[in-house]
Design a protein around this motif. Structure first.
Motif, PDB file in Angstrom:
ATOM      1  N   GLU A  71     -27.156  -1.151  -0.557  1.00 57.27           N
ATOM      2  CA  GLU A  71     -28.596  -0.968  -1.165  1.00 57.27           C
ATOM      3  C   GLU A  71     -28.543  -0.221  -2.514  1.00 57.27           C
ATOM      4  N   GLU A  72     -28.997  -0.501  -3.502  1.00 56.86           N
ATOM      5  CA  GLU A  72     -29.163   0.245  -4.775  1.00 56.86           C
ATOM      6  C   GLU A  72     -30.346   1.313  -4.457  1.00 56.86           C
ATOM      7  N   PRO A  73     -30.008   2.852  -4.852  1.00 66.82           N
ATOM      8  CA  PRO A  73     -28.835   3.186  -5.641  1.00 66.82           C
ATOM      9  C   PRO A  73     -27.619   3.830  -4.784  1.00 66.82           C
ATOM     10  N   HIS A  74     -27.772   3.702  -3.542  1.00 66.44           N
ATOM     11  CA  HIS A  74     -26.881   4.391  -2.521  1.00 66.44           C
ATOM     12  C   HIS A  74     -25.391   3.738  -2.773  1.00 66.44           C
ATOM     13  N   HIS A  75     -25.266   2.673  -2.879  1.00 65.63           N
ATOM     14  CA  HIS A  75     -23.866   1.834  -3.246  1.00 65.63           C
ATOM     15  C   HIS A  75     -23.093   2.440  -4.297  1.00 65.63           C
ATOM     16  N   VAL A  76     -23.938   2.903  -5.283  1.00 63.75           N
ATOM     17  CA  VAL A  76     -22.946   3.826  -6.329  1.00 63.75           C
ATOM     18  C   VAL A  76     -21.853   4.998  -5.650  1.00 63.75           C
ATOM     19  N   TRP A  77     -22.562   5.589  -4.735  1.00 58.16           N
ATOM     20  CA  TRP A  77     -21.717   6.701  -3.945  1.00 58.16           C
ATOM     21  C   TRP A  77     -20.992   5.932  -2.861  1.00 58.16           C
ATOM     22  N   SER A  78     -21.536   4.976  -2.164  1.00 60.19           N
ATOM     23  CA  SER A  78     -20.727   4.602  -0.803  1.00 60.19           C
ATOM     24  C   SER A  78     -19.587   3.763  -1.136  1.00 60.19           C
ATOM     25  N   PHE A  79     -19.616   3.087  -2.139  1.00 61.64           N
ATOM     26  CA  PHE A  79     -18.365   2.186  -2.641  1.00 61.64           C
ATOM     27  C   PHE A  79     -17.201   3.084  -2.944  1.00 61.64           C
ATOM     28  N   GLN A  80     -17.264   4.237  -3.240  1.00 62.57           N
ATOM     29  CA  GLN A  80     -16.236   5.396  -3.585  1.00 62.57           C
ATOM     30  C   GLN A  80     -16.037   6.308  -2.368  1.00 62.57           C
ATOM     31  N   HIS A  81     -16.885   5.998  -1.162  1.00 63.80           N
ATOM     32  CA  HIS A  81     -16.533   6.926   0.111  1.00 63.80           C
ATOM     33  C   HIS A  81     -16.814   6.486   1.344  1.00 63.80           C
ATOM     34  N   MET A  82     -16.001   5.098   1.558  1.00 62.99           N
ATOM     35  CA  MET A  82     -16.046   4.025   2.713  1.00 62.99           C
ATOM     36  C   MET A  82     -15.962   4.839   3.958  1.00 62.99           C
ATOM     37  N   ARG A  83     -14.569   5.599   3.487  1.00 60.23           N
ATOM     38  CA  ARG A  83     -14.073   6.175   4.931  1.00 60.23           C
ATOM     39  C   ARG A  83     -15.013   7.285   5.460  1.00 60.23           C
ATOM     40  N   GLU A  84     -16.063   7.638   4.759  1.00 62.93           N
ATOM     41  CA  GLU A  84     -16.988   8.518   5.216  1.00 62.93           C
ATOM     42  C   GLU A  84     -18.413   8.004   6.176  1.00 62.93           C
ATOM     43  N   LEU A  85     -18.420   6.627   5.916  1.00 64.88           N
ATOM     44  CA  LEU A  85     -19.150   5.706   6.774  1.00 64.88           C
ATOM     45  C   LEU A  85     -18.905   5.150   7.841  1.00 64.88           C
ATOM     46  N   MET A  86     -17.666   4.546   7.814  1.00 66.27           N
ATOM     47  CA  MET A  86     -17.108   4.151   9.091  1.00 66.27           C
ATOM     48  C   MET A  86     -15.624   4.181   9.183  1.00 66.27           C
ATOM     49  N   PRO A  87     -14.997   3.792  10.570  1.00 70.66           N
ATOM     50  CA  PRO A  87     -13.696   4.141  10.766  1.00 70.66           C
ATOM     51  C   PRO A  87     -12.882   3.249   9.722  1.00 70.66           C
ATOM     52  N   SER A  88     -11.793   3.881   8.952  1.00 68.90           N
ATOM     53  CA  SER A  88     -10.942   3.198   8.305  1.00 68.90           C
ATOM     54  C   SER A  88      -9.453   3.566   8.561  1.00 68.90           C
ATOM     55  N   GLN A  89      -8.589   2.673   8.000  1.00 65.10           N
ATOM     56  CA  GLN A  89      -7.204   2.750   8.351  1.00 65.10           C
ATOM     57  C   GLN A  89      -6.398   2.794   7.012  1.00 65.10           C
ATOM     58  N   VAL A  90      -5.611   3.649   6.988  1.00 64.84           N
ATOM     59  CA  VAL A  90      -4.822   3.841   5.886  1.00 64.84           C
ATOM     60  C   VAL A  90      -3.613   2.917   5.363  1.00 64.84           C
ATOM     61  N   ILE A  91      -3.566   2.418   4.254  1.00 60.43           N
ATOM     62  CA  ILE A  91      -2.477   1.639   3.739  1.00 60.43           C
ATOM     63  C   ILE A  91      -1.661   2.246   2.922  1.00 60.43           C
ATOM     64  N   ASP A  92      -0.526   2.588   3.561  1.00 64.17           N
ATOM     65  CA  ASP A  92       0.507   3.581   2.828  1.00 64.17           C
ATOM     66  C   ASP A  92       0.859   2.924   1.377  1.00 64.17           C
ATOM     67  N   GLY A  93       0.611   3.696   0.212  1.00 66.55           N
ATOM     68  CA  GLY A  93       1.493   3.412  -1.134  1.00 66.55           C
ATOM     69  C   GLY A  93       2.724   3.948  -0.952  1.00 66.55           C
ATOM     70  N   THR A  94       3.648   3.951  -2.031  1.00 67.66           N
ATOM     71  CA  THR A  94       4.938   4.340  -2.225  1.00 67.66           C
ATOM     72  C   THR A  94       5.188   5.504  -2.957  1.00 67.66           C
ATOM     73  N   ASP A  95       6.238   6.429  -2.734  1.00 68.30           N
ATOM     74  CA  ASP A  95       6.562   7.619  -3.704  1.00 68.30           C
ATOM     75  C   ASP A  95       7.250   7.130  -5.097  1.00 68.30           C
ATOM     76  N   GLU A  96       7.407   5.774  -5.007  1.00 63.00           N
ATOM     77  CA  GLU A  96       8.202   5.232  -6.226  1.00 63.00           C
ATOM     78  C   GLU A  96       7.514   4.022  -6.754  1.00 63.00           C
ATOM     79  N   PRO A  97       5.993   4.592  -7.601  1.00 66.00           N
ATOM     80  CA  PRO A  97       5.287   3.849  -8.056  1.00 66.00           C
ATOM     81  C   PRO A  97       5.849   2.851  -9.303  1.00 66.00           C
ATOM     82  N   ARG A  98       5.317   1.533  -9.614  1.00 62.43           N
ATOM     83  CA  ARG A  98       5.783   0.971 -10.516  1.00 62.43           C
ATOM     84  C   ARG A  98       5.019   1.480 -11.790  1.00 62.43           C
ATOM     85  N   PRO A  99       5.850   1.908 -12.777  1.00 61.26           N
ATOM     86  CA  PRO A  99       5.370   2.432 -14.120  1.00 61.26           C
ATOM     87  C   PRO A  99       4.458   1.597 -14.799  1.00 61.26           C
ATOM     88  N   LEU A 100       3.656   2.248 -15.570  1.00 61.06           N
ATOM     89  CA  LEU A 100       2.538   1.511 -16.494  1.00 61.06           C
ATOM     90  C   LEU A 100       2.734   2.072 -17.612  1.00 61.06           C
TER      91      LEU A 100
END
Length: 418
Positions: free
Chosen positions: A44-73
């Motif tokens: 709900e507005e305005p809560h979602h401005v915070w929650s969309f950037q803190h989902m792991r604090e609201l519900m269980p979450s699993q990590v999707i590992d990135g890489t130590d060799e990122p694609r250069p941009l």
């Protein structure tokens, strides 16, 4: 100064006697900003401005590992603020971003960053919920498995998940759920608390569970019934991706967070770990639970722009995206008969991607409610990402305006770049 009022959730009303009945009052005892964000109000507005950037604090979450060799941009910065866009109520890029509740914005042209912006507390390292952009990422896992001949899009769903023979998905093909054309009865009406999407949401832990709601997403899927034959009109429904995710996990024998990391996130050169929310049974929310950084979403868009290729490695089969961009006639006909045609005329939906006609070929879109978008236009070499917190889940005017803004940016950059 008085405490800010807690806005009533538009589709959730705490039931007397539940643990949520007095949660806002109890929350006033805690240190930190108010109002308290909970499972009952996070969308709900305005809560979602915070929650969309803190989902792991609201519900269980699993990590999707990135890489130590990122694609250069590489970067070729240009201020697009004053660039005119064909939107009467927001005639420049700057006004469009301001009036569509933008949290982050990225433009890449021919692989280089042209414009990158963060609003409020959003930053380069912060993950943002992408809602149904998750669907396209899950479908890319399916594409990878299909390329390795571990998944057959034309096979019946029961070949991978025998339990689906007991519910509304009986007789459907994997292709049926990829293109969202099953006959399962399911309403994606976000503001109706009794719609199937909200019952499923409560079952998977995105909202307080009501008495009688199934516990878990897969148990919810098994309660579905069919209301019409499969493979008919396109009907956008999140449950189709959740069925697809179940099929993908069974085909690979792995859980979704691991599959996304191994088959999509690391291969595209994603620098930061992503996260995906999980239901009470530990199942990833395939239809909309992923959170990622802006630049890594840009890397995802670049992979799609290059038809699955990243630095000479084919992450997805080339044919997967080519088929989606030029699908069989019935795919377009299924979309034309849907409620989406007036909003996106001439469009279609294939392999969990949206498409609309461009100036010289199709435009690929990954879309999520509240204004999440990955935009890919091959003819201009443009990849765009916009992360937002629209007040309402769906807003056709803002959706079309954002598409038109990216198209205008693409035309300008292609013209200036020769």
């Amino acid at each position: 100064m008085s405490e800010p009022a807690v806005t009533q959730h538009p589709y959730y009303h705490p039931q007397p006697g539940t643990a949520w009945e007095h949660v806002d009052t109890a929350g006033s005892l805690l240190a930190g900003p108010t109002p308290l964000v909970t499972l009952a109000n996070w969308q709900e507005e305005p809560h979602h401005v915070w929650s969309f950037q803190h989902m792991r604090e609201l519900m269980p979450s699993q990590v999707i590992d990135g890489t130590d060799e990122p694609r250069p941009l590489p970067e070729a910065p240009s201020d697009l603020s004053a660039l005119e866009v064909p939107v009467a109520w927001a005639p420049t890029v700057e006004e469009l971003l301001d009036r569509t509740q933008t949290d982050a914005f990225l433009v890449l042209h021919r692989g280089a960053i042209i414009d990158e912006r963060y609003v409020g507390r959003m930053g380069r390292r912060r993950r943002h919920l992408v809602m149904s952009v998750t669907k396209s990422i899950v479908a890319c896992v399916a594409a990878s498995l299909a390329g390795d001949r571990l998944l057959d899009p034309d096979a019946p769903v029961e070949a991978y998940v025998p339990e689906l023979a007991r519910c509304g998905y009986a007789g459907a093909r994997v292709r049926t759920v990829l293109d969202m054309r099953s006959g399962v009865t399911f309403r994606e009406t976000y503001l109706d608390p009794d719609s199937e999407v909200r019952v499923m949401e409560r079952s998977m832990g995105w909202a307080p569970r009501n008495h009688g709601d199934p516990l878990g997403m897969y148990p919810y899927i098994l309660t579905t019934t069919a209301g019409r034959p499969h493979d008919g009109v396109f009907d956008y429904r999140s449950i189709e991706t959740d069925a697809l995710g179940w099929i993908v996990e069974r085909a690979a024998g792995r859980r979704m967070s691991e599959l996304i990391s191994e088959r999509v996130w690391k291969p595209i050169g994603a620098f930061h770990d992503a996260e995906i929310t999980a239901d009470p049974l530990g199942v990833a929310i395939h239809d909309g639970g992923l959170s990622a950084t802006l630049r890594d979403l840009g890397r995802f868009g670049l992979m799609l722009h290059d038809h699955g290729d990243v630095a000479g490695r084919q992450v997805l089969p080339h044919w997967w995206i080519s088929d989606a961009a030029a699908p069989p006639v019935d795919v377009r006909e299924a979309f034309a008969a849907s409620v989406n045609e007036p909003v996106l005329p001439g469009g279609w939906y294939r392999n969990q991607f949206w498409f609309v006609p461009g100036d010289n070929g199709p435009i690929l879109l990954c879309l999520g409610i509240h204004g999440q978008m990955v935009f890919v236009e091959w003819s201009t070499g443009l990849v765009g990402v916009k992360l937002s917190t629209w007040p309402l889940p769906q807003d056709g005017d803002k959706l079309v305006a954002t598409i038109n803004a990216f198209r205008a940016i693409g035309r300008t950059l292609a013209r200036e770049g020769g």
